[in-house]
Motif scaffolding. Structure first.
Motif, mmCIF file in Angstrom:
data_model
loop_
_atom_site.group_PDB
_atom_site.id
_atom_site.type_symbol
_atom_site.label_atom_id
_atom_site.label_comp_id
_atom_site.label_asym_id
_atom_site.label_seq_id
_atom_site.Cartn_x
_atom_site.Cartn_y
_atom_site.Cartn_z
ATOM 1 N N TYR A 44 0.801 -1.211 0.000
ATOM 2 C CA TYR A 44 0.000 0.000 0.000
ATOM 3 C C TYR A 44 0.839 1.268 0.000
ATOM 4 O O TYR A 44 0.326 2.351 -0.191
ATOM 5 N N ALA A 45 2.149 1.140 0.215
ATOM 6 C CA ALA A 45 3.017 2.310 0.218
ATOM 7 C C ALA A 45 3.686 2.559 -1.129
ATOM 8 O O ALA A 45 4.416 3.525 -1.276
ATOM 9 N N PHE A 46 3.435 1.718 -2.115
ATOM 10 C CA PHE A 46 4.040 1.910 -3.421
ATOM 11 C C PHE A 46 3.284 2.954 -4.219
ATOM 12 O O PHE A 46 2.067 3.086 -4.102
ATOM 13 N N GLY A 47 4.006 3.687 -5.024
ATOM 14 C CA GLY A 47 3.410 4.708 -5.893
ATOM 15 C C GLY A 47 3.716 4.394 -7.343
ATOM 16 O O GLY A 47 4.109 3.288 -7.694
ATOM 17 N N ARG A 48 3.532 5.396 -8.203
ATOM 18 C CA ARG A 48 3.838 5.263 -9.623
ATOM 19 C C ARG A 48 4.657 6.463 -10.064
ATOM 20 O O ARG A 48 4.552 7.527 -9.482
ATOM 21 N N PRO A 49 5.451 6.319 -11.119
ATOM 22 C CA PRO A 49 6.248 7.457 -11.588
ATOM 23 C C PRO A 49 5.363 8.556 -12.149
ATOM 24 O O PRO A 49 4.268 8.302 -12.652
ATOM 25 N N PHE A 50 5.849 9.782 -12.070
ATOM 26 C CA PHE A 50 5.127 10.936 -12.593
ATOM 27 C C PHE A 50 5.182 10.933 -14.113
ATOM 28 O O PHE A 50 6.259 10.898 -14.706
ATOM 29 N N VAL A 51 4.016 10.918 -14.733
ATOM 30 C CA VAL A 51 3.917 11.051 -16.179
ATOM 31 C C VAL A 51 3.039 12.268 -16.423
ATOM 32 O O VAL A 51 1.868 12.275 -16.046
ATOM 33 N N PRO A 52 3.569 13.324 -17.030
ATOM 34 C CA PRO A 52 2.864 14.605 -17.085
ATOM 35 C C PRO A 52 1.710 14.645 -18.078
ATOM 36 O O PRO A 52 1.656 13.866 -19.031
ATOM 37 N N ALA A 53 0.787 15.586 -17.835
ATOM 38 C CA ALA A 53 -0.272 15.909 -18.784
ATOM 39 C C ALA A 53 0.269 17.009 -19.683
ATOM 40 O O ALA A 53 0.589 18.096 -19.220
ATOM 41 N N ILE A 54 0.377 16.732 -20.967
ATOM 42 C CA ILE A 54 1.022 17.634 -21.910
ATOM 43 C C ILE A 54 -0.014 18.299 -22.802
ATOM 44 O O ILE A 54 -0.991 17.672 -23.209
ATOM 45 N N ALA A 104 5.193 25.297 -9.841
ATOM 46 C CA ALA A 104 5.859 24.073 -9.415
ATOM 47 C C ALA A 104 7.259 23.959 -10.016
ATOM 48 O O ALA A 104 8.198 23.573 -9.334
ATOM 49 N N ASN A 105 7.390 24.299 -11.296
ATOM 50 C CA ASN A 105 8.671 24.167 -11.989
ATOM 51 C C ASN A 105 8.601 25.006 -13.252
ATOM 52 O O ASN A 105 7.725 24.798 -14.085
ATOM 53 N N ARG A 106 9.517 25.946 -13.421
ATOM 54 C CA ARG A 106 9.431 26.832 -14.587
ATOM 55 C C ARG A 106 9.724 26.093 -15.880
ATOM 56 O O ARG A 106 9.342 26.543 -16.957
ATOM 57 N N GLU A 107 10.388 24.953 -15.787
ATOM 58 C CA GLU A 107 10.641 24.148 -16.972
ATOM 59 C C GLU A 107 9.337 23.551 -17.518
ATOM 60 O O GLU A 107 9.232 23.308 -18.721
ATOM 61 N N TYR A 108 8.360 23.315 -16.656
ATOM 62 C CA TYR A 108 7.080 22.756 -17.098
ATOM 63 C C TYR A 108 6.381 23.677 -18.091
ATOM 64 O O TYR A 108 5.755 23.220 -19.042
ATOM 65 N N ALA A 109 6.461 24.988 -17.887
ATOM 66 C CA ALA A 109 5.817 25.930 -18.796
ATOM 67 C C ALA A 109 6.456 25.864 -20.177
ATOM 68 O O ALA A 109 5.765 25.919 -21.196
ATOM 69 N N ARG A 110 7.754 25.713 -20.227
ATOM 70 C CA ARG A 110 8.455 25.616 -21.508
ATOM 71 C C ARG A 110 8.095 24.345 -22.250
ATOM 72 O O ARG A 110 8.010 24.328 -23.477
ATOM 73 N N ARG A 111 7.914 23.271 -21.493
ATOM 74 C CA ARG A 111 7.601 21.974 -22.097
ATOM 75 C C ARG A 111 6.115 21.771 -22.343
ATOM 76 O O ARG A 111 5.720 20.775 -22.949
ATOM 77 N N GLY A 112 5.265 22.683 -21.845
ATOM 78 C CA GLY A 112 3.818 22.561 -22.042
ATOM 79 C C GLY A 112 3.165 21.563 -21.121
ATOM 80 O O GLY A 112 2.136 20.972 -21.471
#
Length: 148
Positions: A44-54, A104-112
């Motif tokens: 129950y403590a396992f998660g999943r990697p972050f995959v962004p909404a683009i 959250a991260n200024r790189e996210y805006a550049r990457r959409g």
């Protein structure tokens, strides 16, 4: 809206074989092992990697089974947002033109990449994202006062 099961290529190549664990670490900040750490890893403590909404031309959503047998719809690619106007109380579906800024991260805006708190430019004006597209599968946003 297209909902399809996730393929093994939806995840980033370097992260595919690595587990994400969301619990206390066995080591101290210095690198020493904690002697009092007695718990083993639990499922129950396992998660999943972050995959962004683009931001993309077409929309793509993925259905993922989560703990308890429920399903979560995750947005992989988004093109539209449900934008609400706080003054009139009306909501309208608007096309997302670009991601202006992301605290959250200024790189996210550049990457959409769209996350909660991101400021997006829509056909209705600038709006701030209030939902979590990677968790909810939809982009909800509230118009900013400066966009009028």
């Amino acid at each position: 809206m297209l909902i399809e099961p996730p393929s093994r290529h939806d995840f980033e190549p370097g992260v595919r074989g690595m587990g994400v664990y969301q619990w206390r670490d066995k080591k101290k900040p210095t690198g020493a092992k904690k002697n009092w750490y007695y718990k083993v890893k639990r499922k129950y403590a396992f998660g999943r990697p972050f995959v962004p909404a683009i931001l993309a031309g077409e929309e793509k959503r993925v259905k993922i089974r989560v703990r308890g047998g429920n399903f979560k719809v995750r947005a992989r690619k988004v093109a539209f947002a449900v934008v609400s106007d706080p003054e009139t109380g009306k909501s309208v579906k608007a096309r997302i033109l670009r991601v202006v800024e992301t605290p959250a991260n200024r790189e996210y805006a550049r990457r959409g990449i769209i996350v909660k708190g991101a400021i997006i430019e829509t056909t209705e004006g600038r709006a701030v994202v209030t939902s979590r597209p990677g968790q909810d599968g939809v982009v909800n946003a509230v118009l900013l006062k400066e966009s009028k």
